[in-house]
Design a protein around this motif. Structure first.
Motif, PDB file in Angstrom:
ATOM      1  N   PHE A 118       8.644  -6.418 -48.711  1.00  0.00           N
ATOM      2  CA  PHE A 118       8.087  -5.815 -47.498  1.00  0.00           C
ATOM      3  C   PHE A 118       8.017  -4.295 -47.620  1.00  0.00           C
ATOM      4  O   PHE A 118       7.061  -3.667 -47.143  1.00  0.00           O
ATOM      5  N   VAL A 119       9.024  -3.691 -48.240  1.00  0.00           N
ATOM      6  CA  VAL A 119       8.990  -2.243 -48.456  1.00  0.00           C
ATOM      7  C   VAL A 119       7.798  -1.862 -49.319  1.00  0.00           C
ATOM      8  O   VAL A 119       7.092  -0.875 -49.049  1.00  0.00           O
ATOM      9  N   ALA A 120       7.543  -2.644 -50.378  1.00  0.00           N
ATOM     10  CA  ALA A 120       6.410  -2.363 -51.262  1.00  0.00           C
ATOM     11  C   ALA A 120       5.077  -2.565 -50.541  1.00  0.00           C
ATOM     12  O   ALA A 120       4.151  -1.751 -50.686  1.00  0.00           O
ATOM     13  N   LEU A 121       4.968  -3.626 -49.742  1.00  0.00           N
ATOM     14  CA  LEU A 121       3.719  -3.899 -49.030  1.00  0.00           C
ATOM     15  C   LEU A 121       3.414  -2.805 -48.014  1.00  0.00           C
ATOM     16  O   LEU A 121       2.243  -2.440 -47.811  1.00  0.00           O
ATOM     17  N   ARG A 122       4.439  -2.262 -47.380  1.00  0.00           N
ATOM     18  CA  ARG A 122       4.238  -1.207 -46.373  1.00  0.00           C
ATOM     19  C   ARG A 122       4.254   0.191 -46.994  1.00  0.00           C
ATOM     20  O   ARG A 122       4.084   1.176 -46.291  1.00  0.00           O
ATOM     21  N   ARG A 123       4.483   0.234 -48.296  1.00  0.00           N
ATOM     22  CA  ARG A 123       4.485   1.509 -49.032  1.00  0.00           C
ATOM     23  C   ARG A 123       5.466   2.507 -48.408  1.00  0.00           C
ATOM     24  O   ARG A 123       5.162   3.688 -48.235  1.00  0.00           O
ATOM     25  N   GLU A 124       6.639   2.000 -48.091  1.00  0.00           N
ATOM     26  CA  GLU A 124       7.684   2.854 -47.539  1.00  0.00           C
ATOM     27  C   GLU A 124       8.312   3.679 -48.666  1.00  0.00           C
ATOM     28  O   GLU A 124       8.299   3.294 -49.831  1.00  0.00           O
ATOM     29  N   HIS A 125       8.878   4.826 -48.308  1.00  0.00           N
ATOM     30  CA  HIS A 125       9.507   5.715 -49.280  1.00  0.00           C
ATOM     31  C   HIS A 125      11.019   5.710 -49.083  1.00  0.00           C
ATOM     32  O   HIS A 125      11.506   5.730 -47.948  1.00  0.00           O
ATOM     33  N   PRO A 165      17.099   3.316 -37.281  1.00  0.00           N
ATOM     34  CA  PRO A 165      16.713   4.712 -37.327  1.00  0.00           C
ATOM     35  C   PRO A 165      15.249   4.882 -37.010  1.00  0.00           C
ATOM     36  O   PRO A 165      14.477   3.925 -37.034  1.00  0.00           O
ATOM     37  N   PRO A 166      14.829   6.106 -36.714  1.00  0.00           N
ATOM     38  CA  PRO A 166      13.434   6.346 -36.368  1.00  0.00           C
ATOM     39  C   PRO A 166      12.507   5.830 -37.452  1.00  0.00           C
ATOM     40  O   PRO A 166      12.720   6.055 -38.632  1.00  0.00           O
ATOM     41  N   SER A 167      11.494   5.128 -37.066  1.00  0.00           N
ATOM     42  CA  SER A 167      10.575   4.552 -38.035  1.00  0.00           C
ATOM     43  C   SER A 167       9.208   5.197 -37.911  1.00  0.00           C
ATOM     44  O   SER A 167       8.909   5.893 -36.953  1.00  0.00           O
ATOM     45  N   GLY A 202      16.702   9.446 -40.438  1.00  0.00           N
ATOM     46  CA  GLY A 202      15.271   9.593 -40.639  1.00  0.00           C
ATOM     47  C   GLY A 202      14.629   8.427 -41.353  1.00  0.00           C
ATOM     48  O   GLY A 202      13.406   8.408 -41.538  1.00  0.00           O
ATOM     49  N   MET A 203      15.406   7.440 -41.774  1.00  0.00           N
ATOM     50  CA  MET A 203      14.841   6.275 -42.459  1.00  0.00           C
ATOM     51  C   MET A 203      14.237   5.308 -41.448  1.00  0.00           C
ATOM     52  O   MET A 203      14.719   5.194 -40.315  1.00  0.00           O
ATOM     53  N   MET A 242      27.799   3.690 -38.742  1.00  0.00           N
ATOM     54  CA  MET A 242      26.371   4.011 -38.637  1.00  0.00           C
ATOM     55  C   MET A 242      26.141   5.084 -37.592  1.00  0.00           C
ATOM     56  O   MET A 242      25.399   6.050 -37.817  1.00  0.00           O
ATOM     57  N   ARG A 243      26.758   4.916 -36.435  1.00  0.00           N
ATOM     58  CA  ARG A 243      26.530   5.876 -35.358  1.00  0.00           C
ATOM     59  C   ARG A 243      27.087   7.249 -35.729  1.00  0.00           C
ATOM     60  O   ARG A 243      26.504   8.279 -35.405  1.00  0.00           O
ATOM     61  N   ARG A 244      28.221   7.257 -36.425  1.00  0.00           N
ATOM     62  CA  ARG A 244      28.878   8.524 -36.747  1.00  0.00           C
ATOM     63  C   ARG A 244      28.136   9.294 -37.827  1.00  0.00           C
ATOM     64  O   ARG A 244      27.998  10.530 -37.746  1.00  0.00           O
ATOM     65  N   PHE A 245      27.607   8.597 -38.849  1.00  0.00           N
ATOM     66  CA  PHE A 245      27.083   9.298 -40.011  1.00  0.00           C
ATOM     67  C   PHE A 245      25.584   9.065 -40.277  1.00  0.00           C
ATOM     68  O   PHE A 245      24.998   9.822 -41.052  1.00  0.00           O
ATOM     69  N   LEU A 246      24.978   8.041 -39.666  1.00  0.00           N
ATOM     70  CA  LEU A 246      23.614   7.694 -40.053  1.00  0.00           C
ATOM     71  C   LEU A 246      22.656   7.596 -38.880  1.00  0.00           C
ATOM     72  O   LEU A 246      21.541   7.105 -39.042  1.00  0.00           O
TER      73      LEU A 246
END
Length: 326
Positions: free
Chosen positions: A75-82, A17-19, A203-204, A195-199
């Motif tokens: 990695f999520v914590a280091l990049r401070r992703e939400h 998804p878009p990052s 935006g994640m 994934m393609r149908r619903f996700l």
């Protein structure tokens, strides 16, 4: 996987998804990450085979998902992703965790008690064909052309060559295990189409998407700990290292590398990692585990890869490029 492959029959990648504005690796670094991902995912069949000598199939899945979630969480914590707040997204990600991680991982781990790691890696390459079938027949998000349908049929023929029905079908554990692996790749195909149908517009970021996918699956296995813990455990250095490699590398770091390549190269080029994993899996099985490769297995694998090329319209595209050049 078992690896968690990238979608390769759709023009856009729902698994990436878009990052946010993250710095992308350079061209050389991307190539290295691509090769390392193929090697690690190809080695995962060897790691599972070794780990199963001391722990049960469910315990292998428990360890790889929990370790993978912890690695991605760092990695999520280091990049401070939400993390997303919409409950609908969490519902879809929970369904995906079951179909893309828990179910196929359990099927692969159980099956590898009865088949060689090389054969498991060959069957894993059927995932793109399963994806094409699911995207076309189940979710109706893909319209297949005649050449793509022919590719699916060629891939099915390749599977039949690998199973070798002329040797007799006596419903032994080996045959049931092969069918279980095909069930696992069908789960992958279902999930990639889902994934393609619903996700596809979730935006994640790719990292958060992977973390939620693995993290929710790990939470499910943690909830099943009382059941999983009933089987006896025998640990030694090779078993522990195999579990760490499966979890931290195969289900953790390799996911991030794969998403980096996917965003930079697109799904078509990134999906060629599918061609590396069976080669690595078969080679390691022969060299390190002393496994035997029968003639019908590589012959069937060639048909499966040909079917993938047809299902992706790659042969048609190459013919067009040669005509344009002329």
């Amino acid at each position: 996987m078992s690896t968690a492959p990238v979608p390769i029959v759709t023009p856009t990648s729902p698994a990436a998804p878009p990052s946010g504005p993250l710095r992308q690796p350079g061209a050389a670094a991307l190539t290295v990450q691509f090769l390392l991902t193929g090697i690690i995912w190809g080695s995962s069949f060897l790691f599972m085979k070794v780990a199963l000598e001391g722990v049960s199939p469910a315990q292998v899945v428990w360890a790889r998902l929990v370790l993978g979630a912890l690695t991605l969480g760092v990695f999520v914590a280091l990049r401070r992703e939400h993390l997303p707040r919409r409950l609908r997204l969490w519902g879809h990600m929970t369904a995906l965790a079951l179909s893309f991680c828990v179910a196929p991982f359990l099927l692969f781990s159980w099956a590898q008690q009865y088949v060689t790691s090389g054969l498991a890696s060959i069957y894993n390459a059927t995932t793109p064909i399963m994806t094409a079938v699911m995207a076309w027949a189940v979710f109706r998000v893909e319209r297949l052309k005649a050449a793509q349908i022919a590719g699916i049929l060629v891939g099915v023929a390749g599977v039949m060559v690998i199973i070798a029905p002329w040797q007799g079908l006596d419903l032994t554990q080996s045959l049931l295990a092969q069918l279980a692996i095909l069930g696992a790749t069908a789960c992958y195909g279902f999930s990639l189409a889902y994934m393609r149908r619903f996700l596809s517009n979730s935006g994640m970021s790719a990292l958060v998407f992977s973390f939620l996918n693995i993290g929710i699956a790990a939470a499910i296995m943690l909830a099943l700990t009382p059941v999983v813990a009933q089987s006896p455990v025998r640990l030694d250095v090779p078993i522990v290292l195999s579990l760490l490699a499966l979890g931290c590398l195969g289900t953790g770091v390799a996911y991030i590398w794969n998403q980096n390549v996917l965003r930079a190269w697109g799904p078509t080029r990134a999906s060629t990692v599918t061609y590396i994993t069976p080669v690595v899996g078969v080679a390691l099985g022969i060299v390190l585990l002393g496994e035997t490769l029968h003639w019908n297995e590589p012959a069937g694998a060639v048909l499966v890869l040909l079917g993938i090329l047809l299902a992706q319209n790659r042969l048609r595209v190459r013919r067009r490029r040669r005509a344009d050049a002329a």
